[in-house]
Motif scaffolding. Structure first.
Motif, PDB file in Angstrom:
ATOM      1  N   LYS A 251      -9.065   5.502 -31.354  1.00  0.00           N
ATOM      2  CA  LYS A 251      -9.703   6.272 -30.287  1.00  0.00           C
ATOM      3  C   LYS A 251     -10.844   7.127 -30.839  1.00  0.00           C
ATOM      4  O   LYS A 251     -11.916   7.236 -30.231  1.00  0.00           O
ATOM      5  CB  LYS A 251      -8.676   7.165 -29.590  1.00  0.00           C
ATOM      6  CG  LYS A 251      -7.680   6.406 -28.711  1.00  0.00           C
ATOM      7  CD  LYS A 251      -6.686   7.367 -28.070  1.00  0.00           C
ATOM      8  CE  LYS A 251      -5.686   6.622 -27.189  1.00  0.00           C
ATOM      9  NZ  LYS A 251      -4.688   7.557 -26.600  1.00  0.00           N
ATOM     10  N   ARG A 252     -10.625   7.721 -32.013  1.00  0.00           N
ATOM     11  CA  ARG A 252     -11.660   8.558 -32.620  1.00  0.00           C
ATOM     12  C   ARG A 252     -12.852   7.723 -33.076  1.00  0.00           C
ATOM     13  O   ARG A 252     -14.000   8.154 -32.948  1.00  0.00           O
ATOM     14  CB  ARG A 252     -11.071   9.327 -33.805  1.00  0.00           C
ATOM     15  CG  ARG A 252     -10.007  10.346 -33.416  1.00  0.00           C
ATOM     16  CD  ARG A 252      -9.454  11.057 -34.649  1.00  0.00           C
ATOM     17  NE  ARG A 252      -8.237  11.810 -34.307  1.00  0.00           N
ATOM     18  CZ  ARG A 252      -7.102  11.731 -34.987  1.00  0.00           C
ATOM     19  NH1 ARG A 252      -7.008  10.926 -36.041  1.00  0.00           N
ATOM     20  NH2 ARG A 252      -6.064  12.462 -34.620  1.00  0.00           N
ATOM     21  N   LEU A 253     -12.586   6.528 -33.610  1.00  0.00           N
ATOM     22  CA  LEU A 253     -13.685   5.654 -34.025  1.00  0.00           C
ATOM     23  C   LEU A 253     -14.571   5.283 -32.840  1.00  0.00           C
ATOM     24  O   LEU A 253     -15.807   5.251 -32.949  1.00  0.00           O
ATOM     25  CB  LEU A 253     -13.136   4.384 -34.675  1.00  0.00           C
ATOM     26  CG  LEU A 253     -12.545   4.516 -36.076  1.00  0.00           C
ATOM     27  CD1 LEU A 253     -11.819   3.233 -36.462  1.00  0.00           C
ATOM     28  CD2 LEU A 253     -13.635   4.834 -37.091  1.00  0.00           C
ATOM     29  N   ILE A 254     -13.934   5.016 -31.706  1.00  0.00           N
ATOM     30  CA  ILE A 254     -14.687   4.626 -30.519  1.00  0.00           C
ATOM     31  C   ILE A 254     -15.407   5.829 -29.919  1.00  0.00           C
ATOM     32  O   ILE A 254     -16.611   5.769 -29.613  1.00  0.00           O
ATOM     33  CB  ILE A 254     -13.750   3.958 -29.494  1.00  0.00           C
ATOM     34  CG1 ILE A 254     -13.261   2.604 -30.034  1.00  0.00           C
ATOM     35  CG2 ILE A 254     -14.469   3.779 -28.156  1.00  0.00           C
ATOM     36  CD1 ILE A 254     -12.213   1.927 -29.175  1.00  0.00           C
ATOM     37  N   SER A 255     -14.704   6.940 -29.761  1.00  0.00           N
ATOM     38  CA  SER A 255     -15.341   8.121 -29.157  1.00  0.00           C
ATOM     39  C   SER A 255     -16.427   8.687 -30.062  1.00  0.00           C
ATOM     40  O   SER A 255     -17.402   9.277 -29.585  1.00  0.00           O
ATOM     41  CB  SER A 255     -14.302   9.203 -28.859  1.00  0.00           C
ATOM     42  OG  SER A 255     -13.707   9.682 -30.053  1.00  0.00           O
ATOM     43  N   GLY A 256     -16.285   8.476 -31.388  1.00  0.00           N
ATOM     44  CA  GLY A 256     -17.278   8.978 -32.327  1.00  0.00           C
ATOM     45  C   GLY A 256     -18.455   8.060 -32.537  1.00  0.00           C
ATOM     46  O   GLY A 256     -19.373   8.399 -33.292  1.00  0.00           O
ATOM     47  N   GLY A 257     -18.451   6.894 -31.891  1.00  0.00           N
ATOM     48  CA  GLY A 257     -19.595   5.992 -31.970  1.00  0.00           C
ATOM     49  C   GLY A 257     -19.655   5.123 -33.205  1.00  0.00           C
ATOM     50  O   GLY A 257     -20.683   4.498 -33.477  1.00  0.00           O
ATOM     51  N   ALA A 258     -18.551   5.033 -33.957  1.00  0.00           N
ATOM     52  CA  ALA A 258     -18.535   4.147 -35.123  1.00  0.00           C
ATOM     53  C   ALA A 258     -18.230   2.708 -34.712  1.00  0.00           C
ATOM     54  O   ALA A 258     -18.701   1.759 -35.349  1.00  0.00           O
ATOM     55  CB  ALA A 258     -17.503   4.629 -36.136  1.00  0.00           C
ATOM     56  N   PHE A 259     -17.418   2.547 -33.676  1.00  0.00           N
ATOM     57  CA  PHE A 259     -17.057   1.230 -33.150  1.00  0.00           C
ATOM     58  C   PHE A 259     -17.385   1.250 -31.667  1.00  0.00           C
ATOM     59  O   PHE A 259     -16.893   2.106 -30.931  1.00  0.00           O
ATOM     60  CB  PHE A 259     -15.565   0.955 -33.367  1.00  0.00           C
ATOM     61  CG  PHE A 259     -15.201  -0.500 -33.363  1.00  0.00           C
ATOM     62  CD1 PHE A 259     -14.801  -1.124 -34.538  1.00  0.00           C
ATOM     63  CD2 PHE A 259     -15.261  -1.252 -32.208  1.00  0.00           C
ATOM     64  CE1 PHE A 259     -14.457  -2.478 -34.540  1.00  0.00           C
ATOM     65  CE2 PHE A 259     -14.927  -2.590 -32.196  1.00  0.00           C
ATOM     66  CZ  PHE A 259     -14.517  -3.215 -33.379  1.00  0.00           C
ATOM     67  N   LEU A 260     -18.246   0.325 -31.223  1.00  0.00           N
ATOM     68  CA  LEU A 260     -18.751   0.368 -29.856  1.00  0.00           C
ATOM     69  C   LEU A 260     -17.936  -0.524 -28.935  1.00  0.00           C
ATOM     70  O   LEU A 260     -17.458  -1.591 -29.330  1.00  0.00           O
ATOM     71  CB  LEU A 260     -20.215  -0.080 -29.808  1.00  0.00           C
ATOM     72  CG  LEU A 260     -21.199   0.592 -30.767  1.00  0.00           C
ATOM     73  CD1 LEU A 260     -22.620   0.123 -30.464  1.00  0.00           C
ATOM     74  CD2 LEU A 260     -21.088   2.109 -30.707  1.00  0.00           C
ATOM     75  N   THR A 261     -17.811  -0.102 -27.690  1.00  0.00           N
ATOM     76  CA  THR A 261     -17.204  -0.936 -26.672  1.00  0.00           C
ATOM     77  C   THR A 261     -17.767  -0.545 -25.314  1.00  0.00           C
ATOM     78  O   THR A 261     -18.403   0.494 -25.147  1.00  0.00           O
ATOM     79  CB  THR A 261     -15.661  -0.821 -26.683  1.00  0.00           C
ATOM     80  OG1 THR A 261     -15.109  -1.794 -25.783  1.00  0.00           O
ATOM     81  CG2 THR A 261     -15.201   0.570 -26.281  1.00  0.00           C
ATOM     82  N   GLY A 262     -17.527  -1.406 -24.345  1.00  0.00           N
ATOM     83  CA  GLY A 262     -18.060  -1.228 -23.000  1.00  0.00           C
ATOM     84  C   GLY A 262     -18.479  -2.580 -22.463  1.00  0.00           C
ATOM     85  O   GLY A 262     -18.272  -3.612 -23.114  1.00  0.00           O
ATOM     86  N   ASP A 263     -19.083  -2.603 -21.263  1.00  0.00           N
ATOM     87  CA  ASP A 263     -19.615  -3.872 -20.766  1.00  0.00           C
ATOM     88  C   ASP A 263     -20.926  -4.155 -21.497  1.00  0.00           C
ATOM     89  O   ASP A 263     -21.446  -3.303 -22.229  1.00  0.00           O
ATOM     90  CB  ASP A 263     -19.781  -3.850 -19.242  1.00  0.00           C
ATOM     91  CG  ASP A 263     -20.770  -2.797 -18.759  1.00  0.00           C
ATOM     92  OD1 ASP A 263     -21.735  -2.479 -19.490  1.00  0.00           O
ATOM     93  OD2 ASP A 263     -20.592  -2.288 -17.638  1.00  0.00           O
ATOM     94  N   PRO A 264     -21.491  -5.361 -21.343  1.00  0.00           N
ATOM     95  CA  PRO A 264     -22.709  -5.688 -22.091  1.00  0.00           C
ATOM     96  C   PRO A 264     -23.841  -4.691 -21.883  1.00  0.00           C
ATOM     97  O   PRO A 264     -24.591  -4.383 -22.823  1.00  0.00           O
ATOM     98  CB  PRO A 264     -23.073  -7.082 -21.568  1.00  0.00           C
ATOM     99  CG  PRO A 264     -21.750  -7.691 -21.198  1.00  0.00           C
ATOM    100  CD  PRO A 264     -20.961  -6.546 -20.621  1.00  0.00           C
TER     101      PRO A 264
END
Length: 315
Positions: A251-264
């Motif tokens: 969760k921290r990796l994603i919220s911190g912008g190290a690992f990206l996710t979302g729609d295209p």
């Protein structure tokens, strides 16, 4: 993904050839040598720009690294980015018998030898970590750019001083903007040379309701999250890594912008943030998707992300 048959690289090479993608990248491969796979793809007709991000120095002498890099440039007909990095301390011990006494000095010696050989010079180096007394026979070839894997300020400064390309991995755009870019600029200014290009290898995946973020992120980065230099970089960027709490860490990796996710479209916007931070080339890395759902799913998602990113990224 790490190909286990050379044929597996062809679909990705074809994607680069037939879309707006700029370059085909491969990290350190443990099953088949990445340079061999690149030459195989070129021989199969997919003569596209290629790069390694990054090859680990303990596995190849600078002479061998120069020959491999030049071989890909000749086969592809394009400039090749030979990204290198020292690897982790334990990896150095396991392969070379001992860790480098100085990571920065080892990298400097490696690049000095490799650059001299690629430039047709007679190299005469008796370093603390590498020895090279040799010259490569002349060969007409597209340029080979030497890239350094950079995570922290000291290596970024060194990249500014001696490299053609600086390559990051798992680094948030904000950290690149605030830490990496200033350090690169400092190194280049001290050396009186132009800034190297900056490449960010960015892990990501397209969000879907049935997908487990923890599974995808750890399939891609579990190994990195156990290495002290990655943990230190992420801590500096404000992301706490706790091996005992993998769900919270993801969760921290994603919220911190190290690992990206979302729609295209979300991913295209986030890729734009890396460009705004000073990155010249963003590498779309879907290792977690390929490991969890197969390479064809990863290919499909890369195409959708490329469309949303305006072709300003590479697989």
């Amino acid at each position: 993904m790490m190909p286990t048959r050379h044929e597996q690289i062809l679909s990705f090479a074809a994607l680069v050839q037939w879309t707006g993608a700029l370059r085909l990248w491969q990290g350190q491969a443990l099953s088949l040598d990445a340079h061999h796979s690149f030459v195989f793809a070129a021989g199969a007709g997919f003569r596209v720009p290629m790069g390694t991000g990054v090859s680990l120095m303990p596995l190849k002498h600078p002479h061998d690294a120069a020959v491999h890099a030049r071989s890909v440039a000749v086969a592809s007909g394009h400039p090749f980015v030979a990204g290198i990095g020292p690897g982790g301390i334990d990896f150095q011990r396991n392969i070379a018998g001992a860790a480098y006494g100085s990571q920065l000095k080892a990298v400097r010696e490696y690049v000095t030898a490799m650059r001299g050989l690629l430039d047709g010079e007679e190299v005469d180096l008796d370093g603390e970590h590498f020895t090279a007394h040799d010259v490569l026979p002349p060969l007409p070839t597209p340029p080979v750019e030497i890239g350094l894997g950079v995570l922290r300020p000291a290596m970024a400064r060194l990249a500014g001083e001696i490299a053609d390309v600086a390559i990051t991995w798992l680094t948030p755009a904000s950290y690149i903007r605030d830490v990496i870019v200033p350090a690169i600029e400092e190194g280049a200014k001290e050396a009186g040379r132009p800034l190297p290009r900056l490449v960010a290898m960015v892990p990501m995946y397209v969000a879907q309701p049935d997908r487990d973020p923890t599974r995808i992120v750890l399939q891609s980065n579990a190994g990195h999250l156990m290495l002290p230099h990655y943990v230190d970089m992420l801590t500096r960027s404000g992301i706490e890594i706790d091996p005992q709490q993998p769900v919270e860490t993801v969760k921290r990796l994603i919220s911190g912008g190290a690992f990206l996710t979302g729609d295209p479209e979300d991913l295209g916007r986030q890729i734009g943030e890396f460009h705004a931070a000073g990155v010249d080339e963003v590498v779309i890395n879907l290792t977690g998707v390929a490991a969890s759902y197969g390479p064809q799913t990863a290919l499909s998602e890369i195409e959708s992300i490329l469309g949303s990113a305006g072709g300003e990224a590479t697989p």
